[in-house]
Design a protein around this motif. Sequence first.
Motif, mmCIF file in Angstrom:
data_model
loop_
_atom_site.group_PDB
_atom_site.id
_atom_site.type_symbol
_atom_site.label_atom_id
_atom_site.label_comp_id
_atom_site.label_asym_id
_atom_site.label_seq_id
_atom_site.Cartn_x
_atom_site.Cartn_y
_atom_site.Cartn_z
ATOM 1 N N ARG A 23 0.844 -1.206 0.000
ATOM 2 C CA ARG A 23 0.000 0.000 0.000
ATOM 3 C C ARG A 23 0.875 1.251 0.000
ATOM 4 O O ARG A 23 1.835 1.355 0.755
ATOM 5 C CB ARG A 23 -0.951 -0.010 1.200
ATOM 6 C CG ARG A 23 -2.026 -1.071 1.044
ATOM 7 C CD ARG A 23 -3.021 -1.067 2.179
ATOM 8 N NE ARG A 23 -3.911 -2.227 2.078
ATOM 9 C CZ ARG A 23 -4.781 -2.576 3.014
ATOM 10 N NH1 ARG A 23 -4.901 -1.844 4.112
ATOM 11 N NH2 ARG A 23 -5.531 -3.639 2.843
ATOM 12 N N TRP A 24 0.482 2.196 -0.853
ATOM 13 C CA TRP A 24 1.244 3.427 -1.070
ATOM 14 C C TRP A 24 0.525 4.554 -0.344
ATOM 15 O O TRP A 24 -0.587 4.922 -0.738
ATOM 16 C CB TRP A 24 1.327 3.688 -2.576
ATOM 17 C CG TRP A 24 2.392 4.654 -2.984
ATOM 18 C CD1 TRP A 24 3.377 5.165 -2.231
ATOM 19 C CD2 TRP A 24 2.554 5.218 -4.297
ATOM 20 N NE1 TRP A 24 4.167 6.012 -2.961
ATOM 21 C CE2 TRP A 24 3.684 6.060 -4.244
ATOM 22 C CE3 TRP A 24 1.866 5.089 -5.504
ATOM 23 C CZ2 TRP A 24 4.127 6.791 -5.350
ATOM 24 C CZ3 TRP A 24 2.304 5.804 -6.601
ATOM 25 C CH2 TRP A 24 3.432 6.642 -6.518
ATOM 26 N N PRO A 25 1.106 5.114 0.704
ATOM 27 C CA PRO A 25 0.401 6.115 1.502
ATOM 28 C C PRO A 25 -0.259 7.225 0.687
ATOM 29 O O PRO A 25 -1.417 7.575 0.913
ATOM 30 C CB PRO A 25 1.505 6.665 2.417
ATOM 31 C CG PRO A 25 2.447 5.527 2.573
ATOM 32 C CD PRO A 25 2.438 4.807 1.256
ATOM 33 N N VAL A 26 0.467 7.779 -0.275
ATOM 34 C CA VAL A 26 -0.076 8.897 -1.046
ATOM 35 C C VAL A 26 -1.271 8.472 -1.883
ATOM 36 O O VAL A 26 -2.199 9.250 -2.112
ATOM 37 C CB VAL A 26 1.019 9.524 -1.939
ATOM 38 C CG1 VAL A 26 1.437 8.584 -3.074
ATOM 39 C CG2 VAL A 26 0.576 10.869 -2.480
ATOM 40 N N LEU A 27 -1.294 7.223 -2.328
ATOM 41 C CA LEU A 27 -2.415 6.736 -3.122
ATOM 42 C C LEU A 27 -3.656 6.549 -2.254
ATOM 43 O O LEU A 27 -4.778 6.827 -2.688
ATOM 44 C CB LEU A 27 -2.030 5.401 -3.781
ATOM 45 C CG LEU A 27 -2.976 4.854 -4.836
ATOM 46 C CD1 LEU A 27 -3.075 5.804 -6.018
ATOM 47 C CD2 LEU A 27 -2.502 3.479 -5.310
ATOM 48 N N GLY A 28 -3.431 6.090 -1.017
ATOM 49 C CA GLY A 28 -4.546 5.926 -0.095
ATOM 50 C C GLY A 28 -5.260 7.230 0.200
ATOM 51 O O GLY A 28 -6.456 7.231 0.532
ATOM 52 N N TRP A 37 -3.444 3.397 3.611
ATOM 53 C CA TRP A 37 -2.238 2.997 4.327
ATOM 54 C C TRP A 37 -2.379 3.350 5.799
ATOM 55 O O TRP A 37 -2.875 4.423 6.159
ATOM 56 C CB TRP A 37 -1.020 3.709 3.741
ATOM 57 C CG TRP A 37 0.286 3.382 4.423
ATOM 58 C CD1 TRP A 37 1.081 2.312 4.190
ATOM 59 C CD2 TRP A 37 0.944 4.138 5.454
ATOM 60 N NE1 TRP A 37 2.198 2.336 4.989
ATOM 61 C CE2 TRP A 37 2.145 3.461 5.783
ATOM 62 C CE3 TRP A 37 0.639 5.331 6.130
ATOM 63 C CZ2 TRP A 37 3.021 3.929 6.745
ATOM 64 C CZ3 TRP A 37 1.514 5.789 7.094
ATOM 65 C CH2 TRP A 37 2.706 5.094 7.397
ATOM 66 N N SER A 38 -1.928 2.442 6.664
ATOM 67 C CA SER A 38 -1.988 2.676 8.105
ATOM 68 C C SER A 38 -0.622 2.421 8.708
ATOM 69 O O SER A 38 -0.058 1.337 8.513
ATOM 70 C CB SER A 38 -3.020 1.750 8.756
ATOM 71 O OG SER A 38 -2.835 1.709 10.163
ATOM 72 N N PRO A 39 -0.067 3.395 9.458
ATOM 73 C CA PRO A 39 1.246 3.165 10.083
ATOM 74 C C PRO A 39 1.230 1.998 11.052
ATOM 75 O O PRO A 39 2.242 1.309 11.225
ATOM 76 C CB PRO A 39 1.542 4.488 10.789
ATOM 77 C CG PRO A 39 0.226 5.185 10.918
ATOM 78 C CD PRO A 39 -0.595 4.739 9.761
ATOM 79 N N THR A 126 3.301 17.253 -2.104
ATOM 80 C CA THR A 126 3.903 17.372 -0.771
ATOM 81 C C THR A 126 4.643 16.089 -0.372
ATOM 82 O O THR A 126 5.800 16.121 0.056
ATOM 83 C CB THR A 126 2.817 17.683 0.280
ATOM 84 O OG1 THR A 126 2.173 18.907 -0.064
ATOM 85 C CG2 THR A 126 3.417 17.799 1.664
ATOM 86 N N GLN A 127 3.983 14.954 -0.538
ATOM 87 C CA GLN A 127 4.553 13.702 -0.053
ATOM 88 C C GLN A 127 5.684 13.190 -0.949
ATOM 89 O O GLN A 127 6.631 12.567 -0.460
ATOM 90 C CB GLN A 127 3.450 12.651 0.083
ATOM 91 C CG GLN A 127 2.442 13.018 1.174
ATOM 92 C CD GLN A 127 1.429 11.940 1.452
ATOM 93 O OE1 GLN A 127 1.735 10.747 1.392
ATOM 94 N NE2 GLN A 127 0.195 12.341 1.769
ATOM 95 N N MET A 128 5.631 13.471 -2.234
ATOM 96 C CA MET A 128 6.723 13.049 -3.110
ATOM 97 C C MET A 128 7.948 13.939 -2.928
ATOM 98 O O MET A 128 9.083 13.474 -3.076
ATOM 99 C CB MET A 128 6.268 13.025 -4.566
ATOM 100 C CG MET A 128 5.253 11.931 -4.886
ATOM 101 S SD MET A 128 5.820 10.242 -4.473
ATOM 102 C CE MET A 128 5.080 9.995 -2.860
ATOM 103 N N VAL A 218 9.042 7.172 4.619
ATOM 104 C CA VAL A 218 9.796 5.970 4.249
ATOM 105 C C VAL A 218 8.925 5.056 3.395
ATOM 106 O O VAL A 218 9.363 4.535 2.356
ATOM 107 C CB VAL A 218 10.295 5.219 5.506
ATOM 108 C CG1 VAL A 218 11.031 3.941 5.108
ATOM 109 C CG2 VAL A 218 11.191 6.115 6.343
ATOM 110 N N ALA A 219 7.679 4.849 3.808
ATOM 111 C CA ALA A 219 6.760 3.984 3.054
ATOM 112 C C ALA A 219 6.481 4.562 1.674
ATOM 113 O O ALA A 219 6.422 3.821 0.684
ATOM 114 C CB ALA A 219 5.458 3.802 3.831
ATOM 115 N N ASN A 220 6.306 5.872 1.591
ATOM 116 C CA ASN A 220 6.076 6.499 0.287
ATOM 117 C C ASN A 220 7.259 6.270 -0.646
ATOM 118 O O ASN A 220 7.087 5.980 -1.832
ATOM 119 C CB ASN A 220 5.846 7.999 0.448
ATOM 120 C CG ASN A 220 4.380 8.371 0.509
ATOM 121 O OD1 ASN A 220 3.551 7.778 -0.179
ATOM 122 N ND2 ASN A 220 4.046 9.356 1.333
#
Length: 493
Positions: A23-28, A37-39, A126-128, A218-220
């Motif tokens: 799962r990609w945080p920014v896509l969620g 995405w859930s930490p 922002t996230q990228m 990090v996940a992104n």
Amino acid sequence: MNKLLPHVDVKPMLRTLKQLEFRWPVLGEGLGGAWQWSPAQWNLLKTLAEMRNQHSKSVLIRLYVSPDDKNSSHYIIKLDQASLSLSSREDYITNTSAAQAYRAALLSLMVDVAVMLGAPEKAALTQMEEALAFEIKLAHIVIPYENRTSENMYNKYTLSRLQRFIPQFDWLGFVRTVVESKGDPALSISSSEPVIVRAPQYFKELFKLINSTDPRTVANYVQWRTVFSRITTLSRRFLYRYLDFARVTTGMTSLTPRWDKCVNYVENTLVYATGRLFVNTHFQEDKKNMMEELIEGVRWAFIDMLEKENDWMDEPTKRRATEKAHVVLAKVGYPEFILNDTYLNEDLSQKDYYGNVMQTLQFIAKSDVAWLRKMVPRTEWFTNPTTVNAFYSSSTNQIRFPAGELQKPFFWGTEYPRSLSYGAIGVIVGHELTHGFDNNGRKYDKNGNLDQWWSNSSITAFNEKTKCMIEQYNGYHWDEAGLNVRTTQFECT
């Protein structure tokens, strides 16, 4: 008439990104639901391991199996730093106009691909930006090429010792997830498992960086690397967007024709099946026999020069060099087993290009791991017969000339004067042979083991001989990039 598949566009990749590990945080942020995405649910170890298992993709940590440099008849697990999105470390750490353009092109691609998959544009930007900033920090801790010598990269640990050295990561759990197989009890991994840690200082710095970074960032970054590696398996709108990026980073100006892309995919995936077809059509046994004779002629000339004209190497080292040259194993054409149909009957079963690629990658991911616990077969090829290139392997002390290389203008058949082949491919034979005695190959003995068999005086004399070349190349300047060529004795071969 063939029935066309319905337009799938991003659907295959979205199915992948729905899996918990991918799962990609920014896509969620845009798709929500099954893509959220859930930490609390995210686990870096599982994500990195499943990337290796399902995508044959190493991010942050590279794990692979290859011969032990100091015991080349046995395979061992190796852990190393992984590559970056851009090919050159300098693209991240310098501020030349070219490096800035590369980073800008990369950020633009990251944002656009995230949006094309369903992320909100503001969140994507922002996230990228944060993910790219993380990768820039990562580039600063990556060990540069010139410092990655054979001696520096040979650091033997047990997993328990590595755990004590870098306790922030579950090394045993990671290696088990990648290597262990229910179908092969021999691949059971314990804390006493020996591993070669090729970049211990990098790992030390890596987990400091990870622990000081927001997990979402990090996940992104990690998931971006998965998506980045699969962009060219998606629909044409993604291909054209990638082309805009490639124009800046590689100078590519047009998409690879579909027929070319498909032929290359089949050739590089079904390497022995396509190799068999190539050999049946384009390769004759008289070529193999003639090439083997040519190699022996070049070997004889090399040994003759070594014994009679080399005035800087002392006698004991020269004697061992001669012994090594005599036992260099030459492989010509193709491995014999490709003539056996039993080995070639592997099929692809997915209905879309992305699915076929993923199935292939899962097979590749396990192919090197399967060699663990086995003796290194010195006669094994590991080279596509259709490859138009030649190779030297320091760990097996062998030179390889696939059938694809044994074509005009490199190699001329028996109906032509032999001088043509000696002048064309003879140069390549000499080049590959001398790799066994260059500044890296000389560190491996005749059996392929990492061992200093050169005397200190011969090493000093070799380094003196290379100075003129180093000084010459250091004098070259590339105006457009604002850089000088940077060469070292490590690169002087």
